[in-house]
Design an enzyme around this catalytic site. Structure first.
Site, PDB file in Angstrom:
ATOM      1  N   GLU A  44     -67.320 -68.894  -3.573  1.00 56.83           N
ATOM      2  CA  GLU A  44     -66.358 -68.498  -2.530  1.00 56.83           C
ATOM      3  C   GLU A  44     -64.964 -68.807  -3.023  1.00 56.83           C
ATOM      4  O   GLU A  44     -64.713 -69.896  -3.546  1.00 56.83           O
ATOM      5  CB  GLU A  44     -66.502 -69.352  -1.242  1.00 56.83           C
ATOM      6  CG  GLU A  44     -67.718 -69.122  -0.429  1.00 56.83           C
ATOM      7  CD  GLU A  44     -67.746 -70.030   0.824  1.00 56.83           C
ATOM      8  OE1 GLU A  44     -66.713 -70.647   1.163  1.00 56.83           O
ATOM      9  OE2 GLU A  44     -68.812 -70.120   1.430  1.00 56.83           O
TER      10      GLU A  44
ATOM     11  N   GLU B  74     -64.321 -63.483  10.973  1.00 62.03           N
ATOM     12  CA  GLU B  74     -65.496 -63.889  11.762  1.00 62.03           C
ATOM     13  C   GLU B  74     -65.046 -64.671  12.987  1.00 62.03           C
ATOM     14  O   GLU B  74     -64.656 -65.830  12.885  1.00 62.03           O
ATOM     15  CB  GLU B  74     -66.433 -64.733  10.889  1.00 62.03           C
ATOM     16  CG  GLU B  74     -67.057 -63.937   9.756  1.00 62.03           C
ATOM     17  CD  GLU B  74     -67.775 -64.834   8.751  1.00 62.03           C
ATOM     18  OE1 GLU B  74     -68.841 -65.364   9.100  1.00 62.03           O
ATOM     19  OE2 GLU B  74     -67.259 -65.013   7.640  1.00 62.03           O
TER      20      GLU B  74
ATOM     21  N   LYS C 210     -66.396 -68.435  14.111  1.00 58.73           N
ATOM     22  CA  LYS C 210     -66.398 -69.615  13.242  1.00 58.73           C
ATOM     23  C   LYS C 210     -65.623 -70.742  13.907  1.00 58.73           C
ATOM     24  O   LYS C 210     -64.527 -70.536  14.422  1.00 58.73           O
ATOM     25  CB  LYS C 210     -65.761 -69.294  11.876  1.00 58.73           C
ATOM     26  CG  LYS C 210     -66.652 -68.450  11.004  1.00 58.73           C
ATOM     27  CD  LYS C 210     -66.291 -68.588   9.542  1.00 58.73           C
ATOM     28  CE  LYS C 210     -66.955 -69.791   8.930  1.00 58.73           C
ATOM     29  NZ  LYS C 210     -66.787 -69.847   7.465  1.00 58.73           N
TER      30      LYS C 210
ATOM     31  N   GLU D 236     -60.053 -70.474   9.662  1.00 57.23           N
ATOM     32  CA  GLU D 236     -61.484 -70.221   9.439  1.00 57.23           C
ATOM     33  C   GLU D 236     -61.910 -68.837   9.927  1.00 57.23           C
ATOM     34  O   GLU D 236     -62.838 -68.251   9.390  1.00 57.23           O
ATOM     35  CB  GLU D 236     -62.326 -71.289  10.151  1.00 57.23           C
ATOM     36  CG  GLU D 236     -62.319 -72.635   9.454  1.00 57.23           C
ATOM     37  CD  GLU D 236     -63.006 -72.598   8.094  1.00 57.23           C
ATOM     38  OE1 GLU D 236     -64.038 -71.912   7.969  1.00 57.23           O
ATOM     39  OE2 GLU D 236     -62.492 -73.241   7.158  1.00 57.23           O
TER      40      GLU D 236
END
Ligand SMILES: *[C@@H]1O[C@H](CO)[C@@H](O)[C@H](O)[C@H]1NC(C)=O
Ligand SMILES: *[C@@H]1O[C@H](CO)[C@@H](O)[C@H](O)[C@H]1NC(C)=O
Ligand SMILES: *[C@@H]1O[C@H](CO)[C@@H](O)[C@H](O)[C@H]1NC(C)=O
Ligand SMILES: *[C@@H]1O[C@H](CO)[C@@H](O)[C@H](O)[C@H]1NC(C)=O
Length: 387
Positions: free
Chosen positions: A269, A323, A326, A332
């Protein structure tokens, strides 16, 4: 980046349509992989994501689970998958028969249609400080690997785990990289596993964190791969012009300190948030576009790091979508290259958007949306005909 709509807009659209159709026939791969995280309640269906991924020329995806809907949707594509076993499975996976039945249920049914090349057993386990979980990691990896051997799959599927960069206690200069002392007892046998089965060592690396924690000391151009004088490692005289490469070489150095030069380090990542809380300095669409855009250029050039110039960096960008579920700080939820509706969060010159995205980023007009719908249907039909 808004386009002005005019005759040229429709020509552009047609051009995109042709390019995308062509890419379906002869897909050649971009060098980077992408993390397809799904901690959200508003993502497009996997069958639409297939179109997005194909139009991007991306051929490597990393999942955090083994979502059957995704694996099925990508049947007969030339996309390779890394699938994940979450930390909650590790205790059970130490049991060889449970590991084998997991593979039989979650991998084997898809393997004839979908390329699955790697299983990550656990994510950032050493960062949890959960001793039981940490002690289960290697036994779980061993029984998953053993099960693959029993099933005759170990040559096509490798077993590894992904680490946080925090497992290093020292990362500068890169040649002095070393693992946290308290983790050595776990990492040493883990390295033996990687070496024996030729599996890569995966690191989640975010220069953003270093910048955010210390924006007055860390040079933004150094973390964003922008032109800068770089910094010289006094032990090797190698010049580092970006933090990510320094981080990769620090991991190589830490591994070497434990006696291994036979293990490849890959980035499972990396990314940059386009938005964050007010105290998350540096989170912005401009910086995210610069980080990911510059990174993708370097990947296309097949660059290695200063200490390993002949090994091209191997990277999964985080992440495909923002997202919304999260937990944690706002950053995030804002690492995606795309919004869930398929619009790019920023333009980094990736070719081959889905027509919907070209349009969504250009206009809200209903006539255009209608055209998008027709084109999407056309492309879906094209896809179906190919199957
Ligand atoms: C672990 O195994 C037990 C017993 O088979 C099962 O009840 C449990 O759901 C499993 N845990 C996970 C996370 O799959
Ligand atoms: C884990 O332990 C390390 C070293 O003691 C500490 O720096 C870190 O904050 C801890 N992490 C968590 C998530 O508790
Ligand atoms: C896919 O990649 C190939 C080779 O890199 C390139 O020629 C082609 O234009 C790309 N297609 C798209 C849609 O980006
Ligand atoms: C599209 O519509 C939304 C909400 O109506 C608006 O916020 C946005 O600015 C519009 N985008 C464009 C490109 O016109």
């Amino acid at each position: 980046m808004a386009n002005n709509r005019g005759p040229s807009f429709f020509l552009t659209l047609l051009f995109h349509l042709l390019t995308i159709s062509a890419s379906f026939v002869q897909i050649s791969s971009l060098g980077f992989g992408i993390n397809y995280g799904q901690i959200a309640n508003n993502l497009p269906s996997p069958s639409r994501v297939v179109l997005l991924i194909k139009s991007l020329n991306v051929t490597r995806i990393k999942l955090y689970d083994a979502d059957p809907n995704v694996l099925l949707a990508f049947s007969n594509s030339n996309v390779q998958f890394v699938v994940g076993l979450g930390n909650e499975y590790l205790a059970n996976m130490t049991n060889p028969s449970k590991a084998q039945s997991w593979i039989q249920q979650h991998l084997q049914p898809y393997l004839s249609q979908t390329k699955i090349t790697c299983i990550t057993v656990g994510n950032e386990v050493f960062n949890t400080n959960d001793t039981q979980l940490i002690m289960n990691l290697l036994p779980a990896m061993q029984s998953v690997h053993g099960a693959l051997v029993n099933l005759g799959l170990d040559q096509q599927v490798t077993v590894t785990t992904a680490h946080s960069f925090n497992i290093l206690s020292n990362s500068y200069p890169p040649s002095s990289g070393s693992f946290r002392q308290d983790l050595l007892q776990y990492i040493q046998p883990l390295l033996a596993f990687h070496s024996q089965f030729n599996s890569p060592f995966l690191i989640n690396a975010y220069p953003f964190f270093a910048y955010k924690d210390n924006p007055s000391e860390v040079s933004l151009s150094y973390v964003l791969f922008e032109p800068n004088p770089g910094s010289i490692d006094p032990n090797t005289n190698l010049n580092y012009d970006n933090m990510l490469y320094a981080q990769i070489d620090a991991v190589y150095a830490a591994i070497k300190m434990l006696g291994h030069t036979d293990i490849e380090v890959r980035i499972s990542e990396t990314g940059w948030p386009s938005k964050g809380d007010t105290n998350e300095i540096g989170a912005s669409p401009e910086n995210a576009a610069t980080y990911n855009g510059n990174l993708l250029k370097r990947i296309e050039q097949k660059q290695g790091t200063p200490a390993n110039p002949s090994v091209p960096i191997d990277i999964y960008v985080f992440a495909l979508f923002n997202e919304n579920l999260k937990p944690g700080p706002a950053s995030e939820r804002n690492y995606g290259l795309y919004y869930p509706d398929g619009t790019p969060v920023y333009n980094i010159g990736l070719q081959g958007f889905l027509p919907e995205m070209v349009i969504a980023s250009s206009s809200n007009g209903s006539a255009v949306n209608f055209l998008a719908c027709i084109i999407t249907c056309f492309i879906s039909a094209w896809e179906l005909l190919r199957l």
